[in-house]
Design an enzyme around this catalytic site. Structure first.
Site, PDB file in Angstrom:
ATOM      1  N   LYS A  50       0.775  -1.131   0.068  1.00  0.00           N
ATOM      2  CA  LYS A  50       0.120   0.081   0.023  1.00  0.00           C
ATOM      3  C   LYS A  50       0.933   1.384  -0.051  1.00  0.00           C
ATOM      4  O   LYS A  50       1.803   1.292   0.117  1.00  0.00           O
ATOM      5  CB  LYS A  50      -0.841   0.121   1.250  1.00  0.00           C
ATOM      6  N   ARG A 153     -11.336   0.593  13.774  1.00  0.00           N
ATOM      7  CA  ARG A 153     -11.047   1.002  12.459  1.00  0.00           C
ATOM      8  C   ARG A 153     -12.177   0.202  11.709  1.00  0.00           C
ATOM      9  O   ARG A 153     -13.405  -0.269  12.199  1.00  0.00           O
ATOM     10  CB  ARG A 153      -9.818   1.015  11.970  1.00  0.00           C
ATOM     11  N   TYR A 294      14.344  31.490   2.456  1.00  0.00           N
ATOM     12  CA  TYR A 294      13.220  32.417   2.753  1.00  0.00           C
ATOM     13  C   TYR A 294      13.119  32.648   4.286  1.00  0.00           C
ATOM     14  O   TYR A 294      13.406  32.026   5.281  1.00  0.00           O
ATOM     15  CB  TYR A 294      11.941  31.615   2.593  1.00  0.00           C
ATOM     16  N   MET A 342      10.120  24.825  -1.598  1.00  0.00           N
ATOM     17  CA  MET A 342       9.189  23.677  -2.620  1.00  0.00           C
ATOM     18  C   MET A 342       9.822  22.982  -3.224  1.00  0.00           C
ATOM     19  O   MET A 342       9.890  21.811  -3.556  1.00  0.00           O
ATOM     20  CB  MET A 342       8.210  24.649  -3.393  1.00  0.00           C
TER      21      MET A 342
HETATM   22  C1  LIG Z   1      -0.495  -1.120   6.967  1.00  0.00           C
HETATM   23  C2  LIG Z   1      -0.998  -2.598   7.429  1.00  0.00           C
HETATM   24  C3  LIG Z   1      -0.200  -3.515   7.522  1.00  0.00           C
HETATM   25  C4  LIG Z   1       1.292  -3.518   7.638  1.00  0.00           C
HETATM   26  O1  LIG Z   1       1.788  -2.861   8.551  1.00  0.00           O
HETATM   27  P1  LIG Z   1       3.454  -2.735   8.896  1.00  0.00           P
HETATM   28  O2  LIG Z   1       3.404  -2.267  10.243  1.00  0.00           O
HETATM   29  O3  LIG Z   1       3.816  -1.560   8.052  1.00  0.00           O
HETATM   30  O4  LIG Z   1       3.894  -4.066   8.571  1.00  0.00           O
HETATM   31  C5  LIG Z   1      -0.818  -4.772   7.650  1.00  0.00           C
HETATM   32  N1  LIG Z   1      -2.186  -4.996   7.758  1.00  0.00           N
HETATM   33  C6  LIG Z   1      -2.745  -3.752   7.625  1.00  0.00           C
HETATM   34  C7  LIG Z   1      -4.511  -4.074   7.725  1.00  0.00           C
HETATM   35  C8  LIG Z   1      -2.400  -2.592   7.576  1.00  0.00           C
HETATM   36  O5  LIG Z   1      -3.230  -1.564   7.389  1.00  0.00           O
END
Ligand SMILES: *Cc1c(COP(=O)(O)O)cnc(C)c1O
Length: 402
Positions: A50, A153, A294, A342
């Site tokens: 991700k 969550r 700046y 930037m």
């Molecule tokens: C981000 C995430 C992981 C991985 O977490 P790390 O701490 O980066 O290993 C695993 N499961 C879910 C549901 C996540 O959101």
């Protein structure tokens, strides 16, 4: 390797990221060894891609991890379809792919057709069931039910189970229970895992309820451990690990590192995969008394040779590190002078160079025995290294090295 020059439509002077393929392989090996040392049936090693592969670049990381991992964990359906397209293009077998994020009805149909697994985490999935039925699929969508065991969550709480998953039992022709998952709330920030153990208890109760309700043909894959729990909570490893940050060679936190030393006896070495480098735009002398950047926040107390680096907060170098950070040039630390801009960053190279020829700076990574870690940059920016790496600009050039 080539520095600068025009390459693939990238500006000649843009900073670039180097991804170490050998570091990534090494980190995978660490988790394979850990997994093997637990004994019992072989667990799967899943990697989390991700956040543009934690800022490392989804496109560049996918070919590196595809042969090494058993499962790919993603957030968006688009990334999952990109994996399938990649596999077709290269003639590779289909890996197990799981979309952990929210999915629309049309997307769910597309995923089912592509043999991608989806996470069912709330009641909106009742409508997805109707869309799947209407699509007259050849096979059901493989789903993993998310149980909220205490993160607050996504997922069904124990309160909701099994009542709110009854629709899965009624729609077996479109939903097949392939897995059950949850996510920890508090494994990284502590060395005492009481809360995580309570989550594990809840997880096992939830799994039992779902198995009883849905009586799947095969036991569902159970997975809850991200990097930290994979390392320090052997009981949480179940059938698959979901390794994110540590795949990229970063410890989830100092507490996790401390716990790992205790739990594992010896500390595994994780190797950071990413380095961030930049060629200077100009190197020049400023007379004593000159201001830099700046707001005139920095004034040279002596004649100072500066390097202007064409990289800034647009690229993901946090502005909050102004006046605190250093970069490496010729293996030595050079303080960042004044404010991060930037598209520019100014560093003091008075003592690390002998003339005004261009220099190459390391913003993140090793040079000789010096290092700027993502943790250090995060500390200066008052955030965590997860945020530092995921904010690295998607536009940056990423180069795979060994
Ligand atoms: C981000 C995430 C992981 C991985 O977490 P790390 O701490 O980066 O290993 C695993 N499961 C879910 C549901 C996540 O959101």
């Amino acid at each position: 390797m080539e520095h600068g020059g025009t390459s693939g439509g990238f500006p000649a002077h843009a900073s670039w990221l180097e991804l170490s393929a050998s570091a990534l392989r090494h980190n995978v090996e660490v988790f394979r060894a850990l997994e093997a040392s637990t004994g019992g049936p072989r667990r799967m090693l899943g990697v989390v891609l991700k956040g543009n592969a934690y800022g490392h670049g989804f496109r560049e990381v996918l070919p590196l991890v595809h042969p090494l991992a058993d499962v790919l964990y993603l957030i968006t359906p688009q990334d999952a379809l990109a994996v399938r397209a990649f596999e077709r293009e290269r003639g590779l077998g289909a890996r197990q792919v799981l979309v952990m994020g929210p999915i629309g009805s049309d997307e769910a149909v597309a995923l089912a057709r592509e043999g991608v697994d989806a996470v069912v985490a709330d009641l909106s999935w009742r409508e997805v069931g109707a869309a799947l039925r209407a699509a007259r699929l050849e096979r059901p969508l493989r789903v993993h039910v998310h149980i909220d065991t205490g993160l607050g969550r996504e997922g069904f709480t124990l309160e909701q189970l099994p009542r709110d998953t009854a629709f899965l039992a009624q729609e077996r022709e479109v939903f097949e229970l392939a897995g059950v998952l949850s996510h920890f709330s508090n494994t990284e920030d502590v060395t005492e895992q009481g809360y995580a153990l309570a989550q594990l208890e809840a997880f096992e109760v939830g799994v039992a309820r779902l198995v009883e309700q849905l009586s799947p043909a095969r036991s569902p894959q159970r997975h809850i451990a991200a990097s930290a729990a994979s390392l320090v909570l052997p009981r949480a490893r179940y059938d698959s690990l979901r390794v994110g940050i540590s795949l990229y060679g970063l410890w989830p936190s100092p507490e996790t590192r401390l716990s790992a030393r205790l739990v594992l006896g010896e500390l595994p070495t994780l190797r950071p995969v990413l380095s961030w480098r930049c060629r200077s735009q100009v190197v020049k002398w400023l007379p004593e008394g000159s201001y830099v950047g700046y707001g005139c926040t920095y004034r040279c107390s002596e004649p100072t040779r500066i390097a202007v680096l064409p990289v800034g907060y647009y690229d993901g170098y946090p502005r909050l590190v102004s006046g605190k950070a250093h970069v490496l040039v010729n293996g030595r630390r050079c303080p960042v002078l004044g404010r991060v801009m930037m598209n520019h960053l100014i560093v003091d190279v008075t003592r690390v160079t002998s003339d005004e020829r261009p220099v190459t700076a390391t913003l993140l990574g090793h040079e000789g025995d010096e290092q700027v870690s993502a943790e250090a940059l995060a500390g200066w920016a008052q955030t965590i290294h997860y945020e530092v790496v995921t904010r690295l600009g998607a536009h940056l050039r990423r180069v795979v090295v060994d």
